[in-house]
Design an enzyme around this catalytic site. Structure first.
Site, PDB file in Angstrom:
ATOM      1  N   ARG A   1      -6.583   5.059   9.503  1.00 10.45           N
ATOM      2  CA  ARG A   1      -6.471   3.637   9.843  1.00 10.45           C
ATOM      3  C   ARG A   1      -6.944   3.311  11.262  1.00 10.45           C
ATOM      4  O   ARG A   1      -7.185   2.146  11.572  1.00 10.45           O
ATOM      5  CB  ARG A   1      -5.010   3.192   9.690  1.00 10.45           C
ATOM      6  CG  ARG A   1      -4.418   3.390   8.289  1.00 10.45           C
ATOM      7  CD  ARG A   1      -4.841   2.304   7.327  1.00 10.45           C
ATOM      8  NE  ARG A   1      -4.180   2.443   6.043  1.00 10.45           N
ATOM      9  CZ  ARG A   1      -2.982   1.949   5.742  1.00 10.45           C
ATOM     10  NH1 ARG A   1      -2.304   1.278   6.658  1.00 10.45           N
ATOM     11  NH2 ARG A   1      -2.459   2.120   4.543  1.00 10.45           N
TER      12      ARG A   1
ATOM     13  N   HIS B   1      -0.135   7.983   9.657  1.00 10.31           N
ATOM     14  CA  HIS B   1      -0.164   7.544  11.046  1.00 10.31           C
ATOM     15  C   HIS B   1       0.344   8.649  11.968  1.00 10.31           C
ATOM     16  O   HIS B   1       1.137   9.505  11.556  1.00 10.31           O
ATOM     17  CB  HIS B   1       0.741   6.318  11.256  1.00 10.31           C
ATOM     18  CG  HIS B   1       0.173   5.029  10.785  1.00 10.31           C
ATOM     19  ND1 HIS B   1       0.910   4.098  10.079  1.00 10.31           N
ATOM     20  CD2 HIS B   1      -1.057   4.478  10.924  1.00 10.31           C
ATOM     21  CE1 HIS B   1       0.154   3.044   9.804  1.00 10.31           C
ATOM     22  NE2 HIS B   1      -1.039   3.251  10.319  1.00 10.31           N
TER      23      HIS B   1
ATOM     24  N   GLU C   1       4.969  -3.325  13.243  1.00 13.50           N
ATOM     25  CA  GLU C   1       4.499  -2.515  14.363  1.00 13.50           C
ATOM     26  C   GLU C   1       2.985  -2.357  14.380  1.00 13.50           C
ATOM     27  O   GLU C   1       2.381  -2.230  15.445  1.00 13.50           O
ATOM     28  CB  GLU C   1       5.154  -1.129  14.318  1.00 13.50           C
ATOM     29  CG  GLU C   1       4.748  -0.258  15.498  1.00 13.50           C
ATOM     30  CD  GLU C   1       5.325   1.135  15.429  1.00 13.50           C
ATOM     31  OE1 GLU C   1       5.934   1.555  16.422  1.00 13.50           O
ATOM     32  OE2 GLU C   1       5.150   1.805  14.395  1.00 13.50           O
ATOM     33  N   ASP C   2       2.371  -2.379  13.201  1.00 16.09           N
ATOM     34  CA  ASP C   2       0.927  -2.156  13.139  1.00 16.09           C
ATOM     35  C   ASP C   2       0.120  -3.316  13.689  1.00 16.09           C
ATOM     36  O   ASP C   2      -1.080  -3.171  13.930  1.00 16.09           O
ATOM     37  CB  ASP C   2       0.505  -1.882  11.688  1.00 16.09           C
ATOM     38  CG  ASP C   2       0.982  -0.523  11.202  1.00 16.09           C
ATOM     39  OD1 ASP C   2       0.951   0.433  11.993  1.00 16.09           O
ATOM     40  OD2 ASP C   2       1.395  -0.437  10.034  1.00 16.09           O
TER      41      ASP C   2
ATOM     42  N   CYS D   1       8.015   1.476  12.107  1.00 16.60           N
ATOM     43  CA  CYS D   1       7.124   0.495  11.470  1.00 16.60           C
ATOM     44  C   CYS D   1       7.727  -0.907  11.424  1.00 16.60           C
ATOM     45  O   CYS D   1       7.010  -1.906  11.351  1.00 16.60           O
ATOM     46  CB  CYS D   1       6.799   0.911  10.046  1.00 16.60           C
ATOM     47  SG  CYS D   1       6.311   2.631   9.833  1.00 16.60           S
TER      48      CYS D   1
ATOM     49  N   LEU E   1       0.835  -1.204   0.000  1.00 25.61           N
ATOM     50  CA  LEU E   1       0.000   0.000   0.000  1.00 25.61           C
ATOM     51  C   LEU E   1       0.869   1.254   0.000  1.00 25.61           C
ATOM     52  O   LEU E   1       1.952   1.273   0.582  1.00 25.61           O
ATOM     53  CB  LEU E   1      -0.896   0.007   1.237  1.00 25.61           C
ATOM     54  CG  LEU E   1      -1.892  -1.146   1.361  1.00 25.61           C
ATOM     55  CD1 LEU E   1      -2.556  -1.117   2.734  1.00 25.61           C
ATOM     56  CD2 LEU E   1      -2.933  -1.074   0.262  1.00 25.61           C
TER      57      LEU E   1
ATOM     58  N   ARG F   1      -4.657  -6.024   5.331  1.00 25.31           N
ATOM     59  CA  ARG F   1      -3.638  -6.301   6.345  1.00 25.31           C
ATOM     60  C   ARG F   1      -4.180  -7.084   7.543  1.00 25.31           C
ATOM     61  O   ARG F   1      -3.418  -7.417   8.455  1.00 25.31           O
ATOM     62  CB  ARG F   1      -3.002  -4.992   6.825  1.00 25.31           C
ATOM     63  CG  ARG F   1      -2.338  -4.187   5.713  1.00 25.31           C
ATOM     64  CD  ARG F   1      -1.422  -3.106   6.263  1.00 25.31           C
ATOM     65  NE  ARG F   1      -0.330  -3.693   6.998  1.00 25.31           N
ATOM     66  CZ  ARG F   1       0.519  -2.989   7.764  1.00 25.31           C
ATOM     67  NH1 ARG F   1       0.350  -1.692   7.900  1.00 25.31           N
ATOM     68  NH2 ARG F   1       1.502  -3.603   8.408  1.00 25.31           N
TER      69      ARG F   1
ATOM     70  N   ASP G   1       2.465  -5.929   2.878  1.00 25.84           N
ATOM     71  CA  ASP G   1       2.905  -4.917   3.850  1.00 25.84           C
ATOM     72  C   ASP G   1       3.371  -5.520   5.171  1.00 25.84           C
ATOM     73  O   ASP G   1       3.587  -4.785   6.144  1.00 25.84           O
ATOM     74  CB  ASP G   1       1.752  -3.942   4.116  1.00 25.84           C
ATOM     75  CG  ASP G   1       1.378  -3.153   2.875  1.00 25.84           C
ATOM     76  OD1 ASP G   1       2.130  -2.247   2.503  1.00 25.84           O
ATOM     77  OD2 ASP G   1       0.330  -3.451   2.273  1.00 25.84           O
TER      78      ASP G   1
END
Length: 262
Positions: free
Chosen positions: A139, A170, A73-74, A257, A26, A93, A68
């Site tokens: 997000r 973010h 971290e997400d 990230c 993305l 994701r 991705d």
């Protein structure tokens, strides 16, 4: 170790190697496909810097079904009290969280999960010595933040919701923690007043992309190519390690990230 110290002193980290599918990752603006070989070199430099501090770093294999997935971290928030599995706002994701969970379960006695319907990603969460700041973004929405707040309240962790500037992916795209009381931030984010009571070091003019750094033990890891910001950090007494980030940047990714830190 105090709660304040645990905001930047770590003994472990989890990363994931980028896969061939990264070219389909993305991005807000298409500036060209990432060069996988160069990204792998940058990623290796990143892992080496984490290990240099004495940390135990786990490098997970690529997840080709999730372009991705390098941006681990997400998927989770890791704290001394436990880990919280996130619920990404990008539908493509969602599967990354389930893939990360088996790596976290042996390391935490208490693991919670954001069940939804809200969404929240780790890139919107900044843990400081006194609170957990969470940015509402494209997000991460109010329902996701509310569910996380309930979990953290049970751990005695205050959460404060802030707004992410228009056009910023973010919260941590525009800020990072330098120590328990000091934030590196862009001027556009700092002028919102969300860091009142903290010491703030601003990124140099035109170097907003330098804001996504990480303090990891004795090092501040930041993307290479931002000399003004690097000088400001060194002048403030921080030990800075500049790491190539040109390929992750094509996918709106930065230093924070690429790892889960605990």
């Amino acid at each position: 170790m105090s709660i304040k110290d645990t905001s930047w002193q770590f003994s472990r980290a989890i990363t994931r190697q980028p896969g061939k599918s990264i070219v389909a990752g993305l991005r807000a603006v298409d500036t060209g496909a990432p060069d996988l070989s160069l990204m792998l070199q940058h990623h290796a430099d990143y892992v080496a810097a984490l290990r240099e501090t004495g940390a135990d770093v786990t490098v997970l294999p690529p997840l080709e079904d999730y372009p991705d997935a390098v941006f681990v971290e997400d998927t989770a928030l890791c704290l001394p009290e436990g880990a919280v599995l996130m619920r990404p706002g990008a539908p493509s994701r969602l599967g990354e969280v389930a893939a990360m969970a088996p790596s976290l379960r042996p390391m935490f006695d208490d693991i919670r999960q954001i069940e939804g319907p809200g969404t929240i990603e780790g890139g919107d969460i900044l843990t400081t010595g006194r609170e957990v700041l969470v940015g509402q973004s494209a997000r991460t929405n109010a329902d996701g933040i509310a569910e996380l707040a309930e979990i953290l309240a049970g751990w005695g962790r205050p959460l404060r919701e802030v707004r992410v500037p228009e056009g910023v992916l973010h919260f941590k795209t525009d800020c990072s923690l330098l120590d328990g009381e000091t934030i590196l931030a862009t001027e556009r984010l700092a002028r919102s007043g969300c860091f009142e009571g903290y010491k703030v070091i601003l990124t140099a003019p035109g170097e907003e992309a330098a804001a996504n750094a990480i303090r990891f033990n004795d090092l501040v890891l930041m993307a290479a190519g931002f000399p003004g910001t690097a000088k400001s950090l060194r002048d403030a007494g921080y030990t800075v390690r500049e790491i190539g980030n040109s390929e992750c940047a094509k996918l709106d990714g930065g230093m924070s990230c690429l790892s889960l830190r605990f």
